[in-house]
Scaffold this motif. Sequence first.
Motif, PDB file in Angstrom:
ATOM      1  N   GLY A  65       0.427  -1.273   0.154  1.00 22.89           N
ATOM      2  CA  GLY A  65       0.125  -0.330   0.082  1.00 22.89           C
ATOM      3  C   GLY A  65       0.538   1.466  -0.003  1.00 22.89           C
ATOM      4  O   GLY A  65       0.131   2.175  -0.506  1.00 22.89           O
ATOM      5  N   THR A  66       2.220   1.542   0.527  1.00 26.93           N
ATOM      6  CA  THR A  66       2.604   2.566   0.813  1.00 26.93           C
ATOM      7  C   THR A  66       3.487   2.516  -0.692  1.00 26.93           C
ATOM      8  O   THR A  66       3.453   4.307  -1.222  1.00 26.93           O
ATOM      9  CB  THR A  66       3.924   2.130   1.808  1.00 26.93           C
ATOM     10  N   LEU A 124       1.519   7.334  -6.755  1.00 29.99           N
ATOM     11  CA  LEU A 124       0.293   8.192  -6.852  1.00 29.99           C
ATOM     12  C   LEU A 124       1.319   9.789  -7.057  1.00 29.99           C
ATOM     13  O   LEU A 124       0.823  10.975  -7.116  1.00 29.99           O
ATOM     14  CB  LEU A 124      -0.659   8.560  -6.231  1.00 29.99           C
ATOM     15  N   GLY A 125       2.721   9.712  -6.347  1.00 30.05           N
ATOM     16  CA  GLY A 125       3.562  11.006  -5.966  1.00 30.05           C
ATOM     17  C   GLY A 125       2.445  11.585  -5.213  1.00 30.05           C
ATOM     18  O   GLY A 125       2.857  13.191  -5.075  1.00 30.05           O
ATOM     19  N   LEU A 126       2.465  11.411  -3.828  1.00 25.26           N
ATOM     20  CA  LEU A 126       1.786  11.929  -2.601  1.00 25.26           C
ATOM     21  C   LEU A 126       2.430  13.180  -2.328  1.00 25.26           C
ATOM     22  O   LEU A 126       4.308  12.888  -1.692  1.00 25.26           O
ATOM     23  CB  LEU A 126       1.591  11.157  -1.327  1.00 25.26           C
ATOM     24  N   ARG A 127       2.200  14.369  -1.719  1.00 27.77           N
ATOM     25  CA  ARG A 127       3.387  15.675  -1.614  1.00 27.77           C
ATOM     26  C   ARG A 127       2.664  15.435   0.182  1.00 27.77           C
ATOM     27  O   ARG A 127       3.233  16.144   1.146  1.00 27.77           O
ATOM     28  CB  ARG A 127       2.929  16.467  -1.989  1.00 27.77           C
ATOM     29  N   THR A 128       1.245  15.579   0.432  1.00 35.19           N
ATOM     30  CA  THR A 128       0.518  15.802   1.424  1.00 35.19           C
ATOM     31  C   THR A 128       0.131  14.947   1.753  1.00 35.19           C
ATOM     32  O   THR A 128      -0.837  14.397   1.471  1.00 35.19           O
ATOM     33  CB  THR A 128      -0.041  17.841   1.250  1.00 35.19           C
ATOM     34  N   VAL A 129      -0.123  14.229   3.416  1.00 29.25           N
ATOM     35  CA  VAL A 129      -0.975  14.087   3.827  1.00 29.25           C
ATOM     36  C   VAL A 129      -1.587  15.520   4.366  1.00 29.25           C
ATOM     37  O   VAL A 129      -1.038  15.474   6.013  1.00 29.25           O
ATOM     38  CB  VAL A 129      -1.030  13.113   4.540  1.00 29.25           C
ATOM     39  N   ILE A 130      -3.247  14.908   5.018  1.00 28.22           N
ATOM     40  CA  ILE A 130      -4.103  15.861   5.738  1.00 28.22           C
ATOM     41  C   ILE A 130      -4.740  15.039   6.959  1.00 28.22           C
ATOM     42  O   ILE A 130      -5.705  13.942   6.252  1.00 28.22           O
ATOM     43  CB  ILE A 130      -4.761  17.120   5.643  1.00 28.22           C
ATOM     44  N   ASP A 131      -4.463  14.613   7.831  1.00 26.66           N
ATOM     45  CA  ASP A 131      -4.887  13.874   8.932  1.00 26.66           C
ATOM     46  C   ASP A 131      -6.074  14.202   9.622  1.00 26.66           C
ATOM     47  O   ASP A 131      -5.946  15.395  10.626  1.00 26.66           O
ATOM     48  CB  ASP A 131      -4.388  12.942  10.133  1.00 26.66           C
ATOM     49  N   LEU A 132      -8.228  14.408   9.837  1.00 21.90           N
ATOM     50  CA  LEU A 132      -8.638  15.302  10.472  1.00 21.90           C
ATOM     51  C   LEU A 132      -8.857  14.442  11.677  1.00 21.90           C
ATOM     52  O   LEU A 132      -9.897  14.911  12.574  1.00 21.90           O
ATOM     53  CB  LEU A 132     -10.120  14.590   9.441  1.00 21.90           C
ATOM     54  N   ASP A 192       9.241  12.609   1.851  1.00 24.40           N
ATOM     55  CA  ASP A 192       8.909  14.231   0.869  1.00 24.40           C
ATOM     56  C   ASP A 192       6.899  13.745   1.317  1.00 24.40           C
ATOM     57  O   ASP A 192       7.039  15.203   0.081  1.00 24.40           O
ATOM     58  CB  ASP A 192       9.404  13.031  -0.592  1.00 24.40           C
ATOM     59  N   VAL A 193       7.040  13.568   1.919  1.00 27.22           N
ATOM     60  CA  VAL A 193       5.046  13.809   2.152  1.00 27.22           C
ATOM     61  C   VAL A 193       5.216  14.461   3.666  1.00 27.22           C
ATOM     62  O   VAL A 193       5.325  14.201   4.678  1.00 27.22           O
ATOM     63  CB  VAL A 193       4.403  12.579   2.373  1.00 27.22           C
ATOM     64  N   ALA A 194       4.656  15.429   3.118  1.00 26.50           N
ATOM     65  CA  ALA A 194       4.183  16.696   4.424  1.00 26.50           C
ATOM     66  C   ALA A 194       3.046  15.961   5.446  1.00 26.50           C
ATOM     67  O   ALA A 194       1.790  15.471   4.479  1.00 26.50           O
ATOM     68  CB  ALA A 194       4.074  17.075   4.007  1.00 26.50           C
ATOM     69  N   VAL A 195       3.603  15.647   6.494  1.00 26.39           N
ATOM     70  CA  VAL A 195       1.653  14.885   7.713  1.00 26.39           C
ATOM     71  C   VAL A 195       1.570  16.385   8.759  1.00 26.39           C
ATOM     72  O   VAL A 195       2.080  17.097   9.138  1.00 26.39           O
ATOM     73  CB  VAL A 195       2.080  13.882   8.280  1.00 26.39           C
ATOM     74  N   LEU A 196      -0.167  16.492   7.824  1.00 33.27           N
ATOM     75  CA  LEU A 196      -0.983  17.411   8.250  1.00 33.27           C
ATOM     76  C   LEU A 196      -1.912  17.137   9.724  1.00 33.27           C
ATOM     77  O   LEU A 196      -2.311  16.348   8.890  1.00 33.27           O
ATOM     78  CB  LEU A 196      -1.602  18.326   7.978  1.00 33.27           C
ATOM     79  N   HIS A 197      -1.748  17.482  10.662  1.00 37.00           N
ATOM     80  CA  HIS A 197      -2.672  17.389  11.750  1.00 37.00           C
ATOM     81  C   HIS A 197      -3.682  17.820  12.055  1.00 37.00           C
ATOM     82  O   HIS A 197      -3.511  19.420  12.282  1.00 37.00           O
ATOM     83  CB  HIS A 197      -2.217  16.747  13.219  1.00 37.00           C
ATOM     84  N   LEU A 198      -4.657  18.299  11.161  1.00 35.65           N
ATOM     85  CA  LEU A 198      -6.118  18.864  11.060  1.00 35.65           C
ATOM     86  C   LEU A 198      -7.462  18.841  11.916  1.00 35.65           C
ATOM     87  O   LEU A 198      -7.809  18.512  10.583  1.00 35.65           O
ATOM     88  CB  LEU A 198      -6.513  19.614   9.963  1.00 35.65           C
ATOM     89  N   PRO A 199      -7.467  18.988  13.303  1.00 34.18           N
ATOM     90  CA  PRO A 199      -8.748  18.175  13.584  1.00 34.18           C
ATOM     91  C   PRO A 199     -10.005  18.629  13.501  1.00 34.18           C
ATOM     92  O   PRO A 199      -9.451  20.184  13.097  1.00 34.18           O
ATOM     93  CB  PRO A 199      -8.423  17.277  14.977  1.00 34.18           C
ATOM     94  N   THR A 200     -10.709  17.246  12.650  1.00 34.00           N
ATOM     95  CA  THR A 200     -12.074  18.356  12.462  1.00 34.00           C
ATOM     96  C   THR A 200     -12.419  19.331  13.531  1.00 34.00           C
ATOM     97  O   THR A 200     -13.797  20.267  13.651  1.00 34.00           O
ATOM     98  CB  THR A 200     -13.231  17.343  11.916  1.00 34.00           C
ATOM     99  N   PHE A 201     -12.663  18.272  15.010  1.00 30.68           N
ATOM    100  CA  PHE A 201     -13.572  18.531  16.238  1.00 30.68           C
ATOM    101  C   PHE A 201     -12.267  19.651  17.480  1.00 30.68           C
ATOM    102  O   PHE A 201     -11.558  19.007  17.168  1.00 30.68           O
ATOM    103  CB  PHE A 201     -14.038  17.394  17.037  1.00 30.68           C
ATOM    104  N   ALA A 204      -2.288  15.424  -2.761  1.00 28.75           N
ATOM    105  CA  ALA A 204      -2.439  15.366  -1.256  1.00 28.75           C
ATOM    106  C   ALA A 204      -3.907  14.078  -0.857  1.00 28.75           C
ATOM    107  O   ALA A 204      -4.540  13.477  -2.088  1.00 28.75           O
ATOM    108  CB  ALA A 204      -3.036  16.292  -0.462  1.00 28.75           C
ATOM    109  N   LEU A 205      -3.724  13.107   0.006  1.00 26.28           N
ATOM    110  CA  LEU A 205      -4.644  12.813   0.792  1.00 26.28           C
ATOM    111  C   LEU A 205      -4.845  13.685   2.032  1.00 26.28           C
ATOM    112  O   LEU A 205      -4.565  13.824   3.004  1.00 26.28           O
ATOM    113  CB  LEU A 205      -3.771  10.852   0.953  1.00 26.28           C
ATOM    114  N   LEU A 206      -6.442  13.427   2.236  1.00 27.66           N
ATOM    115  CA  LEU A 206      -6.700  13.714   3.009  1.00 27.66           C
ATOM    116  C   LEU A 206      -8.006  12.517   3.530  1.00 27.66           C
ATOM    117  O   LEU A 206      -8.740  12.011   2.670  1.00 27.66           O
ATOM    118  CB  LEU A 206      -8.542  15.450   2.403  1.00 27.66           C
ATOM    119  N   HIS A 207      -7.849  12.601   4.866  1.00 21.88           N
ATOM    120  CA  HIS A 207      -8.112  11.759   5.277  1.00 21.88           C
ATOM    121  C   HIS A 207      -8.956  11.128   7.177  1.00 21.88           C
ATOM    122  O   HIS A 207      -7.849  12.208   7.641  1.00 21.88           O
ATOM    123  CB  HIS A 207      -7.516   9.822   5.617  1.00 21.88           C
ATOM    124  N   CYS A 208      -9.746  10.834   7.708  1.00 22.03           N
ATOM    125  CA  CYS A 208     -10.191  10.716   8.223  1.00 22.03           C
ATOM    126  C   CYS A 208     -10.118   9.086   9.256  1.00 22.03           C
ATOM    127  O   CYS A 208      -8.553   8.500   9.241  1.00 22.03           O
ATOM    128  CB  CYS A 208     -11.606  11.077   9.041  1.00 22.03           C
TER     129      CYS A 208
END
Length: 254
Positions: free
Chosen positions: A49-50, A56-64, A81-90, A148-152
């Motif tokens: 999976g990795t 896919l060339g991901l540059r950013t992962v946003i974890d909600l 090379d992949v920036a990981v951002l923690h941006l919680p929804t709640f 980018a990938l956006l996920h919860c």
Amino acid sequence: MSISGVELIPVPGVRNFRDAGDLPTTSGAQLASGLLYRSGSLHEITEDGTRHLAELGLRTVIDLRSQPELDVWPDRALGADVAVLHLPTFPPREATAEEIAAERDNEERDAEAGRESLEGLYAFMAETAGPAIARSLSALARPGALPALLHCAVGKDRTGITVATLQSALGVSDAEILDHYFVSNSALGLDQGPVLYVDEFGVERRSRAISRDLLSAFFARMRERHGEARAYVRAHGVTDAELAALEAAFLLTP
């Protein structure tokens, strides 16, 4: 596998993975594919999976997800090379021992955020998730952020409203957005009935199917307060320059 015209992308160890683009807009432009993906969490992603995500060339992962979720189920690293951002929804939620004990007896709690019902959850998100959604859109507008990938947790509710708000702000019709959103039911097996799982506090919950009415209710509350998605995200901090950057990146004109 295709569900209602939406292609699920098989990524070993990741649920509900699909492209958030490849949709027409009301202006006649097309939302580009290959720039934003959506999914469940990456804590069980396999080596295969990795490698697939690397292709896919991901540059950013946003974890909600919330911090307690990250503590229990941290995403596996995808590389420097992949920036990981923690941006919680709640907003942060502190659960007492008494609250956790009470929740064990309440099977109607929501699958992702602990609201008493999915209807309550979507009303709650329309009222409180604006700043988090805006931070995600601002992050996607940064130079070099895409793809980018956006996920919860499972890519259903928190991911659903964030992606839907972006799609709406870029001119995709409600009908197209709702069809794309609704794919989560089949992708997660929720069209066969509720799925039991244990949350980050050790409480057994039921992940339940979504309906188009839920996202429609979110949009209705958003528009009641702000008029439309662009005004909603502007009110929570997205700049005109960032919206222009998103349009330049995502919109393909005939």
